[in-house]
Write an enzyme that holds these catalytic residues in place. Structure first.
Site, PDB file in Angstrom:
ATOM      1  N   LYS A   1       0.818  -1.229   0.000  1.00 16.99           N
ATOM      2  CA  LYS A   1       0.000   0.000   0.000  1.00 16.99           C
ATOM      3  C   LYS A   1       0.842   1.265   0.000  1.00 16.99           C
ATOM      4  O   LYS A   1       0.612   2.169  -0.784  1.00 16.99           O
ATOM      5  CB  LYS A   1      -0.874   0.079   1.259  1.00 16.99           C
ATOM      6  CG  LYS A   1      -2.064  -0.810   1.300  1.00 16.99           C
ATOM      7  CD  LYS A   1      -2.893  -0.488   2.547  1.00 16.99           C
ATOM      8  CE  LYS A   1      -2.063  -0.374   3.795  1.00 16.99           C
ATOM      9  NZ  LYS A   1      -1.923  -1.486   4.665  1.00 16.99           N
TER      10      LYS A   1
ATOM     11  N   ARG B   1      -9.766   1.877   9.027  1.00 19.45           N
ATOM     12  CA  ARG B   1      -9.362   0.495   9.226  1.00 19.45           C
ATOM     13  C   ARG B   1     -10.449  -0.348   9.844  1.00 19.45           C
ATOM     14  O   ARG B   1     -10.262  -1.542  10.074  1.00 19.45           O
ATOM     15  CB  ARG B   1      -8.168   0.446  10.174  1.00 19.45           C
ATOM     16  CG  ARG B   1      -6.913   0.127   9.451  1.00 19.45           C
ATOM     17  CD  ARG B   1      -5.829  -0.026  10.477  1.00 19.45           C
ATOM     18  NE  ARG B   1      -4.731   0.701   9.960  1.00 19.45           N
ATOM     19  CZ  ARG B   1      -3.567   0.183   9.637  1.00 19.45           C
ATOM     20  NH1 ARG B   1      -3.310  -1.062   9.882  1.00 19.45           N
ATOM     21  NH2 ARG B   1      -2.651   0.907   9.097  1.00 19.45           N
TER      22      ARG B   1
ATOM     23  N   ARG C   1      10.988  -6.346   4.936  1.00 16.86           N
ATOM     24  CA  ARG C   1      10.842  -4.932   5.267  1.00 16.86           C
ATOM     25  C   ARG C   1      11.451  -4.630   6.643  1.00 16.86           C
ATOM     26  O   ARG C   1      12.010  -3.565   6.854  1.00 16.86           O
ATOM     27  CB  ARG C   1       9.349  -4.564   5.254  1.00 16.86           C
ATOM     28  CG  ARG C   1       9.092  -3.082   5.457  1.00 16.86           C
ATOM     29  CD  ARG C   1       7.663  -2.732   5.121  1.00 16.86           C
ATOM     30  NE  ARG C   1       6.769  -2.942   6.246  1.00 16.86           N
ATOM     31  CZ  ARG C   1       5.443  -2.774   6.193  1.00 16.86           C
ATOM     32  NH1 ARG C   1       4.869  -2.410   5.065  1.00 16.86           N
ATOM     33  NH2 ARG C   1       4.696  -2.975   7.253  1.00 16.86           N
TER      34      ARG C   1
ATOM     35  N   ARG D   1      11.489  -1.255  11.098  1.00 21.44           N
ATOM     36  CA  ARG D   1      10.283  -0.998  11.893  1.00 21.44           C
ATOM     37  C   ARG D   1      10.133  -2.054  12.978  1.00 21.44           C
ATOM     38  O   ARG D   1      10.122  -3.242  12.681  1.00 21.44           O
ATOM     39  CB  ARG D   1       9.055  -1.035  10.976  1.00 21.44           C
ATOM     40  CG  ARG D   1       8.736   0.295  10.362  1.00 21.44           C
ATOM     41  CD  ARG D   1       7.588   0.180   9.402  1.00 21.44           C
ATOM     42  NE  ARG D   1       6.343  -0.329  10.007  1.00 21.44           N
ATOM     43  CZ  ARG D   1       5.194  -0.345   9.372  1.00 21.44           C
ATOM     44  NH1 ARG D   1       5.115   0.116   8.131  1.00 21.44           N
ATOM     45  NH2 ARG D   1       4.118  -0.804   9.958  1.00 21.44           N
TER      46      ARG D   1
ATOM     47  N   ARG E   1      -1.410  -7.892  13.763  1.00 24.15           N
ATOM     48  CA  ARG E   1      -1.862  -6.927  12.757  1.00 24.15           C
ATOM     49  C   ARG E   1      -2.644  -7.614  11.644  1.00 24.15           C
ATOM     50  O   ARG E   1      -3.658  -7.097  11.166  1.00 24.15           O
ATOM     51  CB  ARG E   1      -0.671  -6.150  12.205  1.00 24.15           C
ATOM     52  CG  ARG E   1      -0.188  -5.082  13.212  1.00 24.15           C
ATOM     53  CD  ARG E   1       1.296  -4.775  13.076  1.00 24.15           C
ATOM     54  NE  ARG E   1       1.678  -4.246  11.802  1.00 24.15           N
ATOM     55  CZ  ARG E   1       2.833  -4.556  11.180  1.00 24.15           C
ATOM     56  NH1 ARG E   1       3.681  -5.408  11.721  1.00 24.15           N
ATOM     57  NH2 ARG E   1       3.112  -4.014  10.025  1.00 24.15           N
TER      58      ARG E   1
HETATM   59  P1  ADP Z   1       0.673  -1.776   8.557  1.00 30.04           P
HETATM   60  O1  ADP Z   1      -0.462  -1.598   7.596  1.00 30.04           O
HETATM   61  O2  ADP Z   1       1.793  -2.599   7.989  1.00 30.04           O
HETATM   62  O3  ADP Z   1       0.249  -2.244   9.910  1.00 30.04           O
HETATM   63  P2  ADP Z   1       0.785   1.111   9.049  1.00 30.04           P
HETATM   64  O4  ADP Z   1       1.957   2.001   8.904  1.00 30.04           O
HETATM   65  O5  ADP Z   1      -0.401   1.386   8.196  1.00 30.04           O
HETATM   66  O6  ADP Z   1       1.347  -0.357   8.780  1.00 30.04           O
HETATM   67  O7  ADP Z   1       0.286   1.102  10.573  1.00 30.04           O
HETATM   68  C1  ADP Z   1       1.168   0.891  11.650  1.00 30.04           C
HETATM   69  C2  ADP Z   1       0.410   0.950  12.972  1.00 30.04           C
HETATM   70  O8  ADP Z   1      -0.146   2.279  13.151  1.00 30.04           O
HETATM   71  C3  ADP Z   1      -0.784   0.023  13.114  1.00 30.04           C
HETATM   72  O9  ADP Z   1      -0.421  -1.294  13.518  1.00 30.04           O
HETATM   73  C4  ADP Z   1      -1.624   0.747  14.177  1.00 30.04           C
HETATM   74  O10 ADP Z   1      -1.089   0.557  15.475  1.00 30.04           O
HETATM   75  C5  ADP Z   1      -1.418   2.213  13.809  1.00 30.04           C
HETATM   76  N1  ADP Z   1      -2.465   2.701  12.887  1.00 30.04           N
HETATM   77  C6  ADP Z   1      -2.284   3.117  11.597  1.00 30.04           C
HETATM   78  N2  ADP Z   1      -3.437   3.490  11.043  1.00 30.04           N
HETATM   79  C7  ADP Z   1      -4.402   3.312  11.974  1.00 30.04           C
HETATM   80  C8  ADP Z   1      -5.810   3.485  12.012  1.00 30.04           C
HETATM   81  N3  ADP Z   1      -6.507   3.943  10.945  1.00 30.04           N
HETATM   82  N4  ADP Z   1      -6.468   3.206  13.167  1.00 30.04           N
HETATM   83  C9  ADP Z   1      -5.820   2.769  14.239  1.00 30.04           C
HETATM   84  N5  ADP Z   1      -4.490   2.544  14.272  1.00 30.04           N
HETATM   85  C10 ADP Z   1      -3.784   2.807  13.165  1.00 30.04           C
END
Ligand code: ADP
Length: 189
Positions: free
Chosen positions: A14, A89, A128, A134, A146
């Site tokens: 993404k 989400r 990654r 990360r 996740r």
């Molecule tokens: P990934 O999709 O690989 O988990 P992201 O960078 O999108 O990576 O998200 C990393 C973390 O940030 C998530 O595991 C969550 O803790 C938090 N996060 C990101 N977007 C949201 C969201 N829309 N609602 C709640 N938590 C979020």
């Protein structure tokens, strides 16, 4: 097509594709995960609140996340369009986004769903972890958490967008260029 979401499981590409789409369409890409990570690194109040959730692979509470996005969407650079990556989400966040957009008097044009199988995703996340460092990619329990939350929280939300006729699926397997070509075709279709 200027107001869109990109959705898909962890490791589906993404973020990479969001940057390319943003460049090609000239719209801002807003990634909630990037915003949380920057705040955690900068030790801001928001970062301090979000850290325990991000570290555990849990969702940051909706109230906090929704406020963050509402503020970000009010910036000038989002007036002509935007691509949201990682938000909404779950169904609650999607309903809140609907309210925000209706207050702004705009509609969502498209929800792009990137697909990939779990085996491939796990491999990508491990890679990654080595490249980007990360913390949430380095721990298998956090990765599993996740992916579980994607299935239990995000999947039903995507189904709702499908019902509304807003979602388009794109196969996320293959090179960055190939996947991007599929995405651009889907956007223009
Ligand atoms: P990934 O999709 O690989 O988990 P992201 O960078 O999108 O990576 O998200 C990393 C973390 O940030 C998530 O595991 C969550 O803790 C938090 N996060 C990101 N977007 C949201 C969201 N829309 N609602 C709640 N938590 C979020």
């Amino acid at each position: 097509m200027t107001r869109m979401l990109i959705v898909g499981p962890q490791g589906s590409g993404k973020g990479t594709q969001a940057k390319l789409i943003s460049e090609k369409l000239g719209i801002v890409a807003i990634a909630t995960g990037d915003i949380f990570r920057a705040n955690i690194k900068g030790e801001t109040e928001l970062g301090k609140e979000a850290k325990k959730y991000v570290d555990a692979g849990d969702l940051v509470p909706d109230s906090l996340t929704n406020r963050l996005v509402e503020d970000r969407l009010s910036w000038d650079d989002a007036a002509g369009g935007f691509l949201l990556d990682g938000y909404p989400r779950n169904r609650t966040q999607a309903a809140t986004l609907d309210e925000m957009l209706s207050r702004l008097g705009v509609d969502l044009d498209l929800v792009l769903e990137l697909t990939a199988d779990t085996e491939e995703l796990t491999q990508r996340l491990k890679k990654r972890a080595e490249i980007e460092g990360r913390d949430d990619d380095a721990d298998e329990n956090v990765i599993r958490r996740r992916l579980e939350l994607f299935e239990s929280e995000t999947r039903p939300m995507i189904d709702e967008y499908k019902t509304r006729g807003l979602a388009k699926q794109v196969d996320g397997l293959g090179s960055v260029e190939d996947v991007n070509a599929r995405i651009m075709a889907a956007i223009q279709a």
